[in-house]
Design a protein around this motif. Structure first.
Motif, PDB file in Angstrom:
ATOM      1  N   THR A 169      -3.546   2.713   4.619  1.00 21.87           N
ATOM      2  CA  THR A 169      -4.024   1.571   3.838  1.00 21.87           C
ATOM      3  C   THR A 169      -5.433   1.790   3.300  1.00 21.87           C
ATOM      4  O   THR A 169      -5.907   1.022   2.462  1.00 21.87           O
ATOM      5  N   GLU A 207      -8.161   3.547   0.997  1.00 21.71           N
ATOM      6  CA  GLU A 207      -8.099   4.224  -0.297  1.00 21.71           C
ATOM      7  C   GLU A 207      -8.481   5.698  -0.144  1.00 21.71           C
ATOM      8  O   GLU A 207      -9.545   6.014   0.400  1.00 21.71           O
ATOM      9  N   ARG A 248      -2.650   0.936  -4.921  1.00 19.65           N
ATOM     10  CA  ARG A 248      -2.556  -0.293  -4.146  1.00 19.65           C
ATOM     11  C   ARG A 248      -2.012  -1.410  -5.037  1.00 19.65           C
ATOM     12  O   ARG A 248      -2.408  -1.550  -6.191  1.00 19.65           O
ATOM     13  N   THR A 280       0.810  -1.219   0.000  1.00 14.61           N
ATOM     14  CA  THR A 280       0.000   0.000   0.000  1.00 14.61           C
ATOM     15  C   THR A 280       0.846   1.274   0.000  1.00 14.61           C
ATOM     16  O   THR A 280       0.305   2.365   0.135  1.00 14.61           O
ATOM     17  N   SER A 281       2.153   1.134  -0.170  1.00 17.12           N
ATOM     18  CA  SER A 281       3.019   2.310  -0.063  1.00 17.12           C
ATOM     19  C   SER A 281       3.309   2.972  -1.400  1.00 17.12           C
ATOM     20  O   SER A 281       4.038   3.969  -1.454  1.00 17.12           O
TER      21      SER A 281
END
Length: 522
Positions: free
Chosen positions: A478, A480, A229, A224-225
């Motif tokens: 994490t 959205e 995603r 998630t970084s």
């Protein structure tokens, strides 16, 4: 029960691939997948239940055949089976009107309310849009299941009733509430007592608290970084921020490879399995098995690129908690499942009495689906294909497309950037959406903070994007991100707020586009 890896000898059917362990280990290592579990049933009997890798990155505990994973939407078939048990009990019928069993049930359209049947709840033809209402239990929620069902009446349909297919989770929550109304027991209790226990699924749990209490559980992981995603390093997620208990009938079951082997036995046995002591146990009748496997609505046949085109079905439909489609000329029933940080897949080829289930504590779906197809091809006697690589190409293209769309959107926003219409404090206030409920926006240190009050931990600051549009910067990265666009009324005050996901490839359960917040009068 099976223990570790179990193989039957002397059978006339195909054994699992001899190089399966090496193949799985190589695919997991190449993609950084922490853990995986596989169950295979051949000739209607379990021939393999095995774990690979670790339950959590940075920890030594290994995945085994009894490690439980959230199973996501593969559990929809469990909810359908619970209803089948009630049909066998004579408590309801598939074509009963829902409102006859839940008098307070309401859809947006009164006519649809009166026409909605038990079967309709399970086959995604209600007229709701894709993933409508998912933000009521994804990533988690403080609201009850009954409250979630009551909110359904405020969600406007996207199409007319029974005119087409659009996947939803919300109506499975209604199905769970229906089970409680008819049986007098919650979905959690009824499923545990009338489906899991008789099916020999002793490790499976219906409550999140029970999963957290089991030391032999897999933890969720995701990338998630990155800009979207699926990019960045694999990292452990907070396991308590995946799915609210109110949505459990749609995807809240946790299970193991051993238990899913039994579940495949039950399914392939048309409601019956051999039993732990060798005495056959019937979970639901053969008549209900036929009902659950019978297609109810046609679904779109996908067009897949490259090598994946060979795996694309030529016909596709949805039954009661199962996809029904073809694969290489064989009829197949299958279903995927995803809870943030975890993936699952269950598939059966009934005419061959064959089934497979995979559980994975990561979102790198190409490993799970690729390995599954390679095992299925082996069962069918097909030449080896590198399905993991084929899915890699598909996923890479999807991410690349998402990045390009994100870049184009950013350039458009820069080109048309403008100042906010109002002073920052005038955007603050309490707002409410008819189905989601309240959202608070407060002034904080010269800026704004947003709080989705029904979703614990869904808080963050609002960063100005352009004109009257702001971007969420969540405290939990994490989640959205979303754009919030404020529209002003004739008096120059905020009249409404609309939202959309920032990422063009965000999971559909972040159904921001279905929200319409308006100011709450103080």
């Amino acid at each position: 029960m099976l223990s570790g890896a179990a193989l039957l000898s002397g059978a006339a059917f195909a054994a699992p691939p001899a190089d399966l362990d090496a193949r799985v280990d190589a695919a997991m290592k190449a993609h950084g997948v922490p853990g995986l579990a596989i169950a295979i049933v051949e000739d209607g009997k379990p021939v393999l239940a095995k774990g690979y890798g670790v339950r959590r990155l940075g920890a030594p505990e290994r995945v085994d055949a009894d490690t439980i994973f959230p199973t996501g939407s593969t559990g929809k078939a469990i909810t359908a089976a619970a209803l089948a048990v009630l049909v066998d009990d004579g408590k309801l019928a598939w074509d009963d009107k829902v409102i006859d069993h839940i008098p307070w049930f309401r859809m947006y359209d009164p006519w649809v309310t009166n026409e909605m049947t038990v079967r309709d709840l399970l086959v995604h033809r209600s007229g709701l849009g894709l993933g409508a209402g998912d933000l009521m239990f994804v990533p988690t929620s403080s609201r009850s299941r009954a409250d979630t069902v009551r909110a359904l009446r405020h969600i406007k349909p996207a199409t007319s009733f029974r005119s087409g297919y659009a996947y939803d989770n919300l109506l499975y929550a209604v199905a769970g509430q229906l089970i409680e109304e008819v049986s007098g027991k919650t979905w959690e209790v009824f499923v545990r007592e009338r489906v899991l226990k008789p099916a020999g699924m002793d490790s499976s749990v219906t409550e999140q608290a029970a999963r957290f209490a089991n030391p032999n559980r897999a933890w969720p992981h995701a990338r998630t970084s990155g800009a979207v995603r699926g990019m960045g390093e694999q990292a452990v997620l907070d396991e308590r921020k995946t799915l609210g208990d109110n949505g459990a009938p749609a995807g809240g079951l946790s299970s193991s490879a051993n238990d899913l082997a039994h579940w495949l036995e039950v399914q392939l046995g048309k409601g019956t399995w051999a039993g732990a002591d060798g005495k056959p146990v019937r979970v639901f009748s053969e008549a209900q098995s036929k009902q659950m496997w019978t297609p109810a609505v046609l679904t779109p046949t996908p067009t897949w690129p490259g090598k994946l085109a060979e795996a694309a079905p030529k016909f596709s439909a949805y039954a009661l908690g199962w996809n029904v489609r073809d694969y290489r000329g064989e009829k197949m029933l299958d279903h995927g499942g995803a809870i943030f940080g975890v993936q699952a897949y269950v598939a059966m080829i009934p005419e061959r009495n064959f089934g497979i289930a995979l559980l994975m504590n990561a979102e790198d779906v190409q490993v799970m689906r690729g390995v599954a197809l390679e095992i299925i091809d082996h069962e069918l006697g097909r030449p080896k294909s590198d399905w993991v690589a084929a899915f890699d190409e598909f996923i890479d293209a999807r991410i690349d497309g998402g990045l390009k769309a994100l870049d184009a959107s950013a350039k458009t926003r820069v080109a048309s950037s403008g100042k906010a219409s109002l002073p920052i404090p005038q955007y603050a206030g309490r707002y409410s959406d008819p189905w989601y409920g309240p959202m608070d926006i407060k002034q904080d240190r010269g800026g704004l903070r947003v709080d989705f009050t029904r979703t614990p931990g869904m808080t963050g600051r609002l960063e100005h994007s352009q004109h009257d549009t702001f971007r969420t910067v969540w405290d939990d990265p994490t989640i959205e991100p979303a754009y919030l666009t404020f529209a002003l009324g004739a008096e120059g005050k905020v009249d409404r707020i609309t939202l959309k996901a920032v990422s063009p490839i965000a999971d559909f359960s972040y159904d921001y586009q279905d929200l319409l917040f308006t100011p709450v009068k103080q």
